[in-house]
Design an enzyme around this catalytic site. Sequence first.
Site, PDB file in Angstrom:
ATOM      1  N   ASP A 195       0.890  -1.154   0.000  1.00  0.00           N
ATOM      2  CA  ASP A 195       0.000   0.000   0.000  1.00  0.00           C
ATOM      3  C   ASP A 195       0.930   1.205   0.000  1.00  0.00           C
ATOM      4  O   ASP A 195       1.650   1.437   0.970  1.00  0.00           O
ATOM      5  CB  ASP A 195      -0.877  -0.016   1.253  1.00  0.00           C
ATOM      6  CG  ASP A 195      -1.848   1.166   1.308  1.00  0.00           C
ATOM      7  OD1 ASP A 195      -1.591   2.182   0.626  1.00  0.00           O
ATOM      8  OD2 ASP A 195      -2.838   1.082   2.042  1.00  0.00           O
ATOM      9  N   TYR A 254      -9.648  15.442  -7.300  1.00  0.00           N
ATOM     10  CA  TYR A 254      -8.933  14.506  -8.171  1.00  0.00           C
ATOM     11  C   TYR A 254      -7.856  15.227  -8.965  1.00  0.00           C
ATOM     12  O   TYR A 254      -6.725  14.741  -9.087  1.00  0.00           O
ATOM     13  CB  TYR A 254      -9.906  13.808  -9.120  1.00  0.00           C
ATOM     14  CG  TYR A 254      -9.209  12.961 -10.169  1.00  0.00           C
ATOM     15  CD1 TYR A 254      -8.469  11.840  -9.800  1.00  0.00           C
ATOM     16  CD2 TYR A 254      -9.280  13.291 -11.519  1.00  0.00           C
ATOM     17  CE1 TYR A 254      -7.819  11.067 -10.750  1.00  0.00           C
ATOM     18  CE2 TYR A 254      -8.637  12.521 -12.477  1.00  0.00           C
ATOM     19  CZ  TYR A 254      -7.901  11.417 -12.083  1.00  0.00           C
ATOM     20  OH  TYR A 254      -7.249  10.654 -13.029  1.00  0.00           O
TER      21      TYR A 254
END
Length: 420
Positions: A74, A168
């Site tokens: 991760d 984003y």
Amino acid sequence: MLQNTGKLAGCTLFITGASRGIGKAIALKAARDGANIVIAAKTAEPHPKLPGTIYTAAQEVEAAGGKALACVVDIRDEQQIGDAVQKAVDKFGGIDILVNNASAISLTGTLETPLKKVDLMLGINLRGTYLTSKLVIPHLLKSRSPHILNLSPPLNLNPVWFKNHTAYTMAKYGMSMCVLGMAEEFRGQIAVNALWPKTAIQTAAMDMLGGEGISKQCRTSDIMADAAYAVLTRPKDYTGHFLIDEDILKEQGVQDFDQYAVQPGHPLLPDFFLDEAPENLVGQMEQHGATPAFKPPSSSSARPSSSGGPIEGTFNAIRGVISEDVVKFTQGIYQFDLSGEHEGVWFLDLKSGSGSAGQGQSPVKADVVMTMDSGDFSKMFAGKLKPTLAFMSGKLRIKGDMTLALKLEKLMSRMNKAKL
């Protein structure tokens, strides 16, 4: 397709998010040269909706002629990245190339984007790219042909690329700013570049974000793999560039781009952050008979109406009757794509906690997407139109779990009994 030259033979590539999609395609392209591939991704167990794991990707890499190291990573976790980097150095003797491919996306407006989703995008796209680069760079400095390649867009500051999904864009541009800074910081030592597709690329993420038939408007991930290969086989003084896949391949002599199309000859969906504004792209797609899956919201649907409106009123009523019992019974997340006078996208989460509802896409992928006219939506929740009849008459289109769609009738019944 761009021919392999063998220039990456023996090189070690550390690729984030390489268990599927573009990351895996780049890994397989390099593997055909005999490269070593570190597959740094989260998916160790098969995902119910997404193909591939780090281990299946490793098998494909070795079948293609490369050597693979699968690492559960991760990229928000410094320890996991550090462990994977050390394993790569121990196994292959060093790292020559870093491909920052892992990314998270939510195409939602400021009011519709939960902070948890903002943190996810910034954590993976920006912080993860910066952190992975920081931990890999000491090893790249020892390589004869060191490269960092970020799959991120050119820094186009036209406001149209911010207004519909500010979070984003900020997160994705963070990856690009790493290129801008690190290319100059390590000029003459490491090549640092960005690569972005000219058109939409068919991936699992695209299938989730797009709609039915989206794939025929896309190119395959092979075009990005070929373009990445063209960049990564250049000398380290080729640095600081924001590259578009089609442009870099034209420089390599590629002329036939239909070979990369999922459906050759079909109009293609241009990607974000390039020169064309979203509204212009929509017009071009509709003119050619294609469906613009990422049609930007109208000004009326992009933000909650100050006067409320009938749809907002319906959702206020829904919020008044949802409860933990309803959530426990339903266990579903719904998305409503409404057209007509009050067009917009709304969500109803009857799966998490005590439930929630609001404007925009759900923070978690919907189990059911219901497409209908906003007027019919109001009638349905007022008890004047049953979902089954709406579906049979063609007024309602349902994508996903039909059983969950029918469970909505219980919620509607509660609303009507409460006279909301």
